[in-house]
Design an enzyme around this catalytic site. Sequence first.
Site, PDB file in Angstrom:
ATOM      1  N   HIS A   1       0.828  -1.211   0.000  1.00  0.00           N
ATOM      2  CA  HIS A   1       0.000   0.000   0.000  1.00  0.00           C
ATOM      3  C   HIS A   1       0.868   1.269   0.000  1.00  0.00           C
ATOM      4  CE1 HIS A   1      -2.969  -3.092   0.836  1.00  0.00           C
ATOM      5  NE2 HIS A   1      -2.237  -3.463   1.878  1.00  0.00           N
TER       6      HIS A   1
ATOM      7  N   GLU B   1      -2.019   0.546   8.094  1.00  0.00           N
ATOM      8  CA  GLU B   1      -1.145  -0.549   7.676  1.00  0.00           C
ATOM      9  C   GLU B   1      -0.020  -0.021   6.797  1.00  0.00           C
ATOM     10  OE1 GLU B   1      -2.919  -3.379   5.035  1.00  0.00           O
ATOM     11  OE2 GLU B   1      -0.989  -4.347   4.702  1.00  0.00           O
TER      12      GLU B   1
ATOM     13  N   HIS C   1       3.048  -6.703   4.922  1.00  0.00           N
ATOM     14  CA  HIS C   1       1.665  -6.292   5.178  1.00  0.00           C
ATOM     15  C   HIS C   1       1.291  -6.569   6.627  1.00  0.00           C
ATOM     16  CE1 HIS C   1       0.228  -5.724   0.921  1.00  0.00           C
ATOM     17  NE2 HIS C   1       1.341  -6.410   0.711  1.00  0.00           N
TER      18      HIS C   1
ATOM     19  N   GLU D   1       1.776 -11.273   6.293  1.00  0.00           N
ATOM     20  CA  GLU D   1       0.810 -10.507   7.084  1.00  0.00           C
ATOM     21  C   GLU D   1       1.323 -10.616   8.516  1.00  0.00           C
ATOM     22  OE1 GLU D   1      -1.617  -8.792   5.849  1.00  0.00           O
ATOM     23  OE2 GLU D   1      -2.593  -9.813   4.176  1.00  0.00           O
TER      24      GLU D   1
END
Length: 306
Positions: A99, A136, A191, A268
């Site tokens: 992101h 995030e 992430h 993650e």
Amino acid sequence: MHRLVWTLPALAVILSACTLVPSASQPPTSTPAPQASVSAMHSVVARTKDPAGSPASASSRNPTALPTLPDAANGGPGRFPPTGHGRLDGKVILVDPGHNGGNFAAASVINRLIWNGRESETCDTTGAQSDAGYTEALFNWRVALYLTADLRAAGATVVLTRTSDTGVGPCVTERAAIGNEVRANAAVSIHADGGPPGGRGFAILEPVADGINNAIVGSSAVLGADLRAAFAAGTGEPVSSYDGVNGIQPRDDLAGVNLSTVPKVFIECANMRNAADAALVTSARWQARAARAIAAGLTAFVRSHR
Ligand SMILES: [Zn+2]
């Protein structure tokens, strides 16, 4: 188009991959940009010497001081030479902080449809955030800075897909292409998830063969296993209670692994919607620890795959 519109929210619920926050939402106000000297483009091919006060030396003075990038960068991709010698001499590692902080205000850019190797996907998403609004994108960025410093100090050249947390994108297709272009020895996409509040833990997302990535599915599984072992040992974080099996989740819907031709996984690191995990991901100390654990996993992998 219609299929994507209807299936993306469903995927977000079923797979909870960094929960897709609607891009029309307001950007969080409680997430100051990190202080990194990244104001101008650092060429992907540039190989310059570090000035004094390199990330490695800053990091050794204070383990939680956020490393800065040594050369000016404009927020786009950047290639950073080693700051030391060690177990990663001669290796190239692709670090992809998922992101970007500017995505919240750029719906028209990040919602553009791209081809991810199997189906249409949006160019990028805003990513998850904690209940208190810690994004995030910022977590990923800070872990990437710690990780970059650790890897460079051990002799690696690090290629980053973005060099600030205030820009937009790049598209997930480009994030994969950058790792392919530099023929990275290993690639990791960082992430944190936006899963169910009652679930916690970390998960490794691995490629599924689609033709383009066939050659790296096996090596990526080895990378995933190395990363899982190192992350568990280095952070004490449990494997996810809701994503994957024993911390491993194959994914065929992500451009980042569908289009990769170098060994690549996503991690993650934790679930930002879980209170216990949220306390960790917002801690500089834990971010640095997570980065060190990821560096250990990458090192184990590239050392065993010469
Ligand atoms: Zn994410």
